[in-house]
Design a protein around this motif. Structure first.
Motif, short mmCIF file in Angstrom:
data_model
loop_
_atom_site.label_atom_id
_atom_site.label_comp_id
_atom_site.label_asym_id
_atom_site.label_seq_id
_atom_site.Cartn_x
_atom_site.Cartn_y
_atom_site.Cartn_z
N HIS A 68 -10.50 -11.40 -1.55
CA HIS A 68 -11.71 -11.63 -0.77
C HIS A 68 -12.04 -13.11 -0.73
N SER A 69 -11.94 -13.67 0.45
CA SER A 69 -12.24 -15.09 0.64
C SER A 69 -13.74 -15.34 0.58
N PRO A 70 -14.14 -16.52 0.08
CA PRO A 70 -15.55 -16.91 0.15
C PRO A 70 -15.96 -17.31 1.56
N ILE A 71 -14.97 -17.47 2.43
CA ILE A 71 -15.24 -17.89 3.81
C ILE A 71 -15.33 -16.67 4.71
N PHE A 74 -12.33 -14.63 6.81
CA PHE A 74 -11.05 -15.24 6.46
C PHE A 74 -10.12 -14.25 5.78
N ASP A 75 -10.63 -13.12 5.40
CA ASP A 75 -9.86 -12.19 4.57
C ASP A 75 -8.57 -11.71 5.22
N PHE B 13 -2.88 -17.36 1.44
CA PHE B 13 -4.28 -17.36 1.04
C PHE B 13 -4.60 -18.59 0.19
N HIS B 17 -6.82 -21.89 1.47
CA HIS B 17 -8.08 -22.21 0.79
C HIS B 17 -8.01 -23.55 0.06
N ASN B 62 -12.57 -19.68 -5.73
CA ASN B 62 -13.66 -18.73 -5.47
C ASN B 62 -13.21 -17.50 -4.68
N LYS B 64 -11.99 -13.67 -4.71
CA LYS B 64 -12.17 -12.50 -5.56
C LYS B 64 -11.01 -11.51 -5.37
#
Lengths: 77, 77
Positions: A68-71, A74-75, B13, B17, B62, B64
DNA sequence: CTATAATTACTGTTTAAGCAGTAATTATAT
DNA sequence: ATATAATTACTGCTTAAACAGTAATTATAG
């Protein structure tokens, strides 16, 4: 809210799903194509297990991993 | 639908990031507290990286990780 | 209860992952 | 263009993870 580590969560997850599947550590190991020691290690929250080993075990138990991206949005990129 | 491996997804990913965060491989390595070689390895989809190393790198970015059970309502147990 | 089977926990050895150091590549400036 | 800096890619060595084997524990039967 829990303060247990990711490794402890993973350990519980694998143990629970193995039990539900009615498999012994050895059976799961053979099914996943890894050594039985690793199943024991994973279920005891050992952090230093190789990623491909974890992936094989999770795959054998039909457990999916997701990042899970923080953006936003973006996932799936 | 994609036939790329989990390792390739993870590689993309992490690379994406890291770039978005404006970090070099070395900077990310230091931030995550791991060796720089591992960042290179991860971004090149090496499967045999230790779980704790991956977790540290993802944490630094960051990102998850989530596990998904095949059993209904089991994800948070 | 004791005996046997099955499962889990532990240990030593071999092999490969992580690291630091170095080389190669790419970017930036003059 | 060349020089310098920054980043990425590669290599050999050291250390620890994966494995097979064994011990200990737990479950099942008689």
């Amino acid at each position: 809210m829990s303060d247990e580590t990711f490794y402890q969560q993973l350990a519980r997850f694998i143990l629970n799903h193995r039990k539900i599947s009615g498999l012994s550590q050895l059976q799961l190991a053979e099914l996943a194509g890894v050594g039985k020691t690793v199943i024991y290690d994973l279920e005891h929250a050992k952090p230093s297990v190789q990623l491909d080993t974890v992936v094989k075990v999770l795959h054998a138990l039909n457990i999916k991993i997701q990042l899970h991206s923080p953006i936003e949005g973006f996932d799936d990129v």
